[in-house]
Design a protein around this motif. Structure first.
Motif, mmCIF file in Angstrom:
data_model
loop_
_atom_site.group_PDB
_atom_site.id
_atom_site.type_symbol
_atom_site.label_atom_id
_atom_site.label_comp_id
_atom_site.label_asym_id
_atom_site.label_seq_id
_atom_site.Cartn_x
_atom_site.Cartn_y
_atom_site.Cartn_z
ATOM 1 N N TRP A 27 1.912 8.269 -6.761
ATOM 2 C CA TRP A 27 1.955 9.698 -6.477
ATOM 3 C C TRP A 27 3.076 10.377 -7.256
ATOM 4 C CZ3 TRP A 27 3.955 12.058 -1.292
ATOM 5 C CH2 TRP A 27 3.560 13.409 -1.209
ATOM 6 N N ARG A 28 4.220 9.701 -7.291
ATOM 7 C CA ARG A 28 5.395 10.255 -7.976
ATOM 8 C C ARG A 28 5.586 9.551 -9.312
ATOM 9 N NH1 ARG A 28 5.664 14.267 -5.570
ATOM 10 N NH2 ARG A 28 6.597 14.648 -3.516
ATOM 11 N N ARG A 29 4.488 9.263 -10.004
ATOM 12 C CA ARG A 29 4.617 8.418 -11.179
ATOM 13 C C ARG A 29 5.517 9.053 -12.250
ATOM 14 N NH1 ARG A 29 -0.375 10.140 -10.905
ATOM 15 N NH2 ARG A 29 -1.290 11.448 -12.538
ATOM 16 N N ASN A 30 6.244 8.128 -12.927
ATOM 17 C CA ASN A 30 7.194 8.476 -13.968
ATOM 18 C C ASN A 30 8.438 9.206 -13.463
ATOM 19 O OD1 ASN A 30 5.504 7.262 -15.790
ATOM 20 N ND2 ASN A 30 4.387 9.170 -16.191
ATOM 21 N N SER A 31 8.575 9.328 -12.149
ATOM 22 C CA SER A 31 9.823 9.888 -11.620
ATOM 23 C C SER A 31 10.855 8.766 -11.552
ATOM 24 C CB SER A 31 9.598 10.456 -10.227
ATOM 25 O OG SER A 31 9.340 9.395 -9.330
ATOM 26 N N TRP A 32 12.091 9.104 -11.201
ATOM 27 C CA TRP A 32 13.114 8.044 -11.061
ATOM 28 C C TRP A 32 12.745 7.100 -9.927
ATOM 29 C CZ3 TRP A 32 15.458 7.501 -6.416
ATOM 30 C CH2 TRP A 32 15.421 8.602 -5.543
ATOM 31 N N LEU A 33 12.098 7.641 -8.894
ATOM 32 C CA LEU A 33 11.688 6.822 -7.755
ATOM 33 C C LEU A 33 10.677 5.770 -8.208
ATOM 34 C CD1 LEU A 33 11.861 6.456 -4.635
ATOM 35 C CD2 LEU A 33 9.818 7.884 -4.496
ATOM 36 N N ASP A 34 9.696 6.222 -8.996
ATOM 37 C CA ASP A 34 8.672 5.315 -9.509
ATOM 38 C C ASP A 34 9.314 4.227 -10.364
ATOM 39 O OD1 ASP A 34 6.292 4.190 -10.341
ATOM 40 O OD2 ASP A 34 6.138 5.541 -12.066
ATOM 41 N N ARG A 35 10.241 4.648 -11.205
ATOM 42 C CA ARG A 35 10.884 3.675 -12.085
ATOM 43 C C ARG A 35 11.696 2.672 -11.264
ATOM 44 N NH1 ARG A 35 10.714 7.660 -16.231
ATOM 45 N NH2 ARG A 35 12.478 8.828 -15.433
ATOM 46 N N PHE A 36 12.344 3.167 -10.213
ATOM 47 C CA PHE A 36 13.120 2.268 -9.362
ATOM 48 C C PHE A 36 12.191 1.252 -8.688
ATOM 49 C CE2 PHE A 36 14.668 1.308 -5.043
ATOM 50 C CZ PHE A 36 15.838 0.626 -5.366
ATOM 51 N N ILE A 37 11.063 1.779 -8.137
ATOM 52 C CA ILE A 37 10.128 0.898 -7.424
ATOM 53 C C ILE A 37 9.540 -0.153 -8.361
ATOM 54 C CG2 ILE A 37 7.907 0.813 -6.235
ATOM 55 C CD1 ILE A 37 8.627 3.522 -4.990
ATOM 56 N N THR A 38 9.029 0.291 -9.506
ATOM 57 C CA THR A 38 8.400 -0.686 -10.408
ATOM 58 C C THR A 38 9.448 -1.652 -10.963
ATOM 59 O OG1 THR A 38 8.506 1.036 -12.096
ATOM 60 C CG2 THR A 38 6.368 0.632 -11.125
ATOM 61 N N GLY A 39 10.639 -1.151 -11.249
ATOM 62 C CA GLY A 39 11.707 -2.018 -11.753
ATOM 63 C C GLY A 39 12.035 -3.109 -10.750
ATOM 64 N N LEU A 42 1.087 -7.057 -5.658
ATOM 65 C CA LEU A 42 0.119 -6.178 -5.008
ATOM 66 C C LEU A 42 0.520 -4.717 -5.175
ATOM 67 C CD1 LEU A 42 -0.653 -8.103 -1.733
ATOM 68 C CD2 LEU A 42 -2.178 -7.659 -3.645
ATOM 69 N N LEU A 43 1.793 -4.487 -4.977
ATOM 70 C CA LEU A 43 2.319 -3.139 -5.090
ATOM 71 C C LEU A 43 2.047 -2.565 -6.484
ATOM 72 C CD1 LEU A 43 5.911 -2.356 -3.926
ATOM 73 C CD2 LEU A 43 5.186 -1.627 -6.167
ATOM 74 N N LEU A 44 2.346 -3.363 -7.497
ATOM 75 C CA LEU A 44 2.114 -2.911 -8.865
ATOM 76 C C LEU A 44 0.625 -2.687 -9.105
ATOM 77 C CD1 LEU A 44 4.609 -5.250 -10.725
ATOM 78 C CD2 LEU A 44 4.788 -2.776 -10.432
ATOM 79 N N PHE A 45 -0.182 -3.548 -8.497
ATOM 80 C CA PHE A 45 -1.622 -3.389 -8.662
ATOM 81 C C PHE A 45 -2.094 -2.087 -8.032
ATOM 82 C CE2 PHE A 45 -5.866 -3.656 -6.981
ATOM 83 C CZ PHE A 45 -6.591 -3.930 -8.131
ATOM 84 N N VAL A 46 -1.634 -1.813 -6.808
ATOM 85 C CA VAL A 46 -2.036 -0.587 -6.121
ATOM 86 C C VAL A 46 -1.653 0.630 -6.959
ATOM 87 C CG1 VAL A 46 -1.560 0.877 -4.123
ATOM 88 C CG2 VAL A 46 -1.949 -1.569 -3.810
ATOM 89 N N ARG A 47 -0.458 0.573 -7.508
ATOM 90 C CA ARG A 47 0.019 1.701 -8.310
ATOM 91 C C ARG A 47 -0.885 1.918 -9.531
ATOM 92 N NH1 ARG A 47 2.926 1.994 -12.797
ATOM 93 N NH2 ARG A 47 4.143 3.866 -13.196
ATOM 94 N N GLU A 48 -1.145 0.846 -10.283
ATOM 95 C CA GLU A 48 -1.973 0.939 -11.488
ATOM 96 C C GLU A 48 -3.369 1.452 -11.150
ATOM 97 O OE1 GLU A 48 -1.407 0.555 -14.774
ATOM 98 O OE2 GLU A 48 0.636 0.597 -13.970
ATOM 99 N N LEU A 77 0.834 -1.204 0.000
ATOM 100 C CA LEU A 77 0.000 0.000 0.000
ATOM 101 C C LEU A 77 0.864 1.247 0.000
ATOM 102 C CD1 LEU A 77 -3.029 -0.597 2.383
ATOM 103 C CD2 LEU A 77 -3.001 -0.155 -0.074
ATOM 104 N N ALA A 78 1.808 1.303 0.937
ATOM 105 C CA ALA A 78 2.610 2.502 1.094
ATOM 106 C C ALA A 78 3.467 2.743 -0.142
ATOM 107 C CB ALA A 78 3.481 2.380 2.337
ATOM 108 N N VAL A 79 4.210 1.721 -0.545
ATOM 109 C CA VAL A 79 5.137 1.910 -1.660
ATOM 110 C C VAL A 79 4.375 2.071 -2.970
ATOM 111 C CG1 VAL A 79 7.118 0.933 -2.851
ATOM 112 C CG2 VAL A 79 6.883 0.629 -0.395
ATOM 113 N N GLY A 80 3.270 1.328 -3.132
ATOM 114 C CA GLY A 80 2.455 1.448 -4.337
ATOM 115 C C GLY A 80 1.891 2.852 -4.474
ATOM 116 N N ALA A 81 1.389 3.405 -3.352
ATOM 117 C CA ALA A 81 0.834 4.751 -3.381
ATOM 118 C C ALA A 81 1.930 5.766 -3.687
ATOM 119 C CB ALA A 81 0.176 5.067 -2.038
ATOM 120 N N LEU A 82 3.089 5.544 -3.108
ATOM 121 C CA LEU A 82 4.215 6.444 -3.334
ATOM 122 C C LEU A 82 4.584 6.470 -4.810
ATOM 123 C CD1 LEU A 82 6.303 8.138 -1.732
ATOM 124 C CD2 LEU A 82 7.803 6.141 -1.812
ATOM 125 N N ALA A 83 4.622 5.266 -5.415
ATOM 126 C CA ALA A 83 4.985 5.185 -6.824
ATOM 127 C C ALA A 83 3.938 5.881 -7.684
ATOM 128 C CB ALA A 83 5.144 3.728 -7.231
#
Lengths: 492, 327
Positions: free
Chosen positions: B129-141, B206-212, B121-127
């Motif tokens: 929220w900051r979508r397409n940033s380097w952080l998001d790319r790092f998390i999804t990667g 789950l994380l990827l799902f929350v993000r999407e 939940l936390a990391v998915g929401a973070l990704a």
């Protein structure tokens, strides 16, 4: 180094702690005592019995007198009824004991009075007393629902707790008949992976552990740790099917025996923890015949001579041929056993040099079983206690082709006679002569080609007196270096 | 709503009976077809020093010489009487064997589920929220890589880093090797790696799902409306968007139970954790059929109950929802 708790890191967790069901029959249990036990020289000495038993003239009645000062951990005194119950429970078909085969010689057990146990044997069976190391359980213990989880014995250590998959906790019995052990709390911690045990030994989790030779090498120079390399009767050997077209020829077996480089196997595959083997009886035991010898290194020239004298001549593809039959066969090994795999590959590569084509095949045991009549197999056996053990069933013609008994289908009337003589005679000198002749006959005929005897490797932290390595068995149930842990004392 | 819920539960339970029958029958069929000989596995090394007559007698005692159908009906009959039989390899009643270990398994699995929920939940929401940033790319990667990595690999890497190199955490077991009693703090310390590895390995999906789900919710009209009213982005994300994105999450969680069970098997084996899941590996290797059958039943039930709970939670959370069995 005075410390109360001692942690042993062991590889194989037992399925249960009941001697009747197969737990540590050869005296490897600290929870239970047998009627007799063994010294470091593998001589038998009385334990729960006051003295070694008396055998009658016919050799079929064996009488033990029991100590009267022994109590089980729950306080009940040990009597002959418990002893009789233990052996009867092993023999009871309903209990599915994995040990029943070993006690097949017993016809009946009786307890005429509380201090006397009498065994009636079906036939004179001199090695019977070697089987009397079996741990004694209280009578009716198999009917107790929790006995397998909370065992009660008479041994130097009492059961405290068992976390399955992790460890067993034991504590010293201060009132043990043989005196209280110096190590008060003993923990048997289980980790099946060699590298994990080595890591936990290095990290100080364990005070002692058993390791594969390669994993033990790093402790060789560590201060405060001692590495023990204990010789064993544990051999690896190639079994040749005697009814298969190629391996039935003695020249082929002799040539392979000459062509294999046993010293290279011991040095590289066993990382130095082993020695060349030439027969089923281990050097270092009193039963070994020193004339059973050979060259530890390969002698290809002589191997080739043996083949050519027998008419095996080089064929077009480098593989020798005799009367249209190519010198080619399969050598099976159990697929999960990396040691046997490496040895099988080494045998195949040594054999190729003399024009014998061996195809190694890693198979599951259930696939190996039905193929033993026609394919060779890399075997592992070896028990230092009595030469009758396993050898009788492996080489006597009566057992030819009965499952894993005599899988080579070896039939030799001289060997049969020698094995029977050794089994039925009580006189140790005559037995020794019979087994010497047996060893020489097997060496001469080579139905199995013996490769190496293994050494078992242990690492122990701290200085102790009372550590007495003894020649060990193939089976791990004997306790190895730790079998007499109750006698270990911190060195002053 | 409570009536609808009750009907769903009844429907599901009714469905469970044929399911369990099918699973156990399949298991018996597989066990018969298996090349492993249970007697050989039971005797172990001793199989080679045991005479064929004695092996045959054990086979007879276990009823393995009888037709499969007969063995199955026998087993089923005992099961209905509440008797799960005795473990062949451990020589103890199956109920005791499972009873000793189930608690430890539930502890790790429950711990892992909580950590997994929080992380995803936390990391998915973070990704999101900051979508397409380097952080998001790092998390999804990382999440994609982790989804592809087998659990045992992740576990061994974790042992190597935290137990062997840094020596911060124990490499396995329930308590310290030298401990003779089970102290909660000791167990807690030993729990960290297994729980973390299990949670980490299960959380990427789950994380990827929350993000999407969050990203698509953030495009909806009500979010645009909220933004137009001048609400803060953080309020919109957590108070509005996340709530509506969470609904399908509950169902997903139920659907993840089977993977959690298989994950637990590997984690318990790697970390010598004394739970039921690791025991099923041992039971399978020993061809210990009574134990294996009971453990399979348990796993099937866990999946059924997990899905039921998820669907029930869904019905409670959103009364509009109509799930199977509720018209």
């Amino acid at each position: 180094m005075a410390r109360d708790t001692f942690v042993l890191g062991l590889s194989g967790e037992p399925d249960n702690l009941n001697p009747v069901l197969g737990y540590a029959p050869d005296g490897g249990s600290l929870l239970f005592d047998g009627l007799v036990t063994r010294t470091a020289d593998l001589e038998l000495k009385p334990a729960l019995a006051v003295e070694l038993p008396k055998t009658d003239g016919a050799g079929t009645t064996v009488t033990f007198k029991l100590r009267t000062d022994v109590r089980f951990h729950d306080g009940t005194p040990l009597t002959s009824a418990d002893v009789a119950y233990t052996y009867q429970a092993v023999l009871d078909e309903k209990n599915d004991s994995s040990l029943r085969s070993d006690y097949a010689a017993i016809e009946s057990v009786e307890a005429p009075d509380p201090e006397t146990v009498v065994f009636h044997l079906r036939y004179p069976y001199a090695p019977f007393i070697q089987r009397a190391t079996l741990g004694i359980v209280p009578k009716q213990s198999l009917d107790r629902p929790d006995f397998n989880a909370r065992p009660v014995g008479t041994g130097p250590y009492r059961f405290v707790s068992w976390t399955p998959g992790d460890k067993i906790v034991l504590e010293a019995d201060p009132s043990h008949w043989n005196g209280a052990p110096a190590i008060k709390k003993l923990i048997l911690a289980y980790a099946s992976d060699d590298n994990i045990r080595a890591t936990r030994m290095a990290a100080g989790d364990f005070d002692a552990t058993e390791l594969a030779p390669k994993a033990a090498a790093r402790f060789e120079k560590t201060a405060g740790l001692t590495v023990y390399r204990v010789p064993s009767a544990d051999y690896r050997s190639v079994m040749f099917p005697m009814e298969a077209p190629v391996t039935r020829d003695k020249a082929i077996r002799k040539a392979i025996s000459l062509a294999v480089d046993r010293s290279a196997m011991a040095k590289t595959i066993l990382a130095g923890a082993g020695s060349a083997a030439f027969g089923p009886i281990a050097p270092g035991t009193s039963w070994y015949d020193p004339s059973v010898q050979g060259s530890p290194t390969a002698d290809q020239a002589q191997a080739v001579r043996a083949l050519e004298q027998a008419g095996w001549m080089p064929g077009p593809d480098g593989v020798r041929v005799k009367d249209g039959t190519a010198a080619r066969f399969t050598l099976m090994y159990p697929a999960g056993d990396s040691l046997r795999k490496e040895l099988a590959l080494a045998v195949a590569s040594d054999a190729r040099r003399i024009g014998v084509d061996i195809e190694p095949a890693g198979l599951d045991w259930d696939a190996i079983g039905p193929r033993m009549a026609k394919d060779a197999l890399l075997m592992a056996y070896g028990n230092p206690f009595d030469p009758d053990h396993t050898n009788f069933e492996l080489f006597h013609s009566d057992f030819a082709g009965q499952g894993f008994f005599n899988p080579a289908r070896y039939r030799d009337s001289e060997v049969d006679a020698l094995l029977e003589k050794g089994r039925r005679t009580a006189d140790p000198t005559i037995r020794k002569q019979a087994y010497d002749a047996f060893q020489r006959r097997i060496r001469e005929d080579e139905p199995w080609v013996y490769l190496v005897h293994l050494q078992h490797v242990y690492v122990v932290r701290g200085e102790w007196t009372g550590i007495t390595p003894a020649v060990e068995s193939h089976e791990h149930a004997t306790g190895g270096l730790f079998r007499n842990l109750a006698d270990w004392k911190p060195a002053a | 709503m409570s009536r609808a819920l009750a009907r769903m539960v009844i429907w599901r339970v009714a469905f469970t009976v044929p399911l369990l029958l099918a699973v156990t029958a399949g298991m018996f069929a597989l066990a018969t077809a298996s090349p492993f000989d249970p007697i050989r596995q039971y005797l172990g090394d001793r199989a080679q020093t045991t005479s064929p007559e004695i092996a045959a007698r054990i086979r007879e005692n276990w009823g393995l010489d009888r037709p499969v159908i007969e063995q199955y009906l026998d087993w089923l009959g005992s099961l209905l009487r509440g008797d799960l039989g005795e473990s062949r390899s451990l020589h103890r009643p199956v109920v005791d064997v499972i009873g000793d270990r189930l608690g430890w398994s539930l502890l790790v699995v429950a711990g892992a589920m909580v950590v997994m929920l929080v992380i995803s939940l936390a990391v998915g929401a973070l990704a999101a929220w900051r979508r397409n940033s380097w952080l998001d790319r790092f998390i999804t990667g990382t999440a994609y890589a982790n989804e592809a990595a087998p659990v045992f690999w992740t576990g061994l890497i974790a042992i190597w880093i935290f137990a062997v190199q840094l020596r911060w955490l124990p490499s396995g077991g329930l308590t310290d090797a030298a401990a003779t009693t089970v102290r909660p703090t000791d167990v807690l310390r030993h729990m960290i790696l297994p729980v973390a590895v299990l949670a980490f390995s299960q959380s990427s999906w789950l994380l990827l799902f929350v993000r999407e789900s969050l990203i698509s919710t953030l495009r909806e009209d009500f979010v645009t409306g909220a933004r137009a009213r001048g609400l803060r982005e953080r309020t919109i994300l957590f108070r509005h968007a996340l709530r509506s994105a969470l609904l399908p999450f509950i169902t997903l969680l139920g659907a993840r139970i089977p993977e959690l069970v298989t994950g637990a098997i590997l984690v318990e084996t790697i970390f010598s954790w004394p739970g039921v899941a690791g025991t099923s590996v041992r039971a399978a290797l020993a061809a210990d059929f009574p134990l294996l059958a009971a453990l399979t039943l348990l796993a099937t039930l866990a999946v059924v109950v997990g899905n039921l709970l998820a669907d029930a939670a869904y019905v409670i959370a959103d009364p509009r929802v109509r799930v199977l069995g509720v018209s």
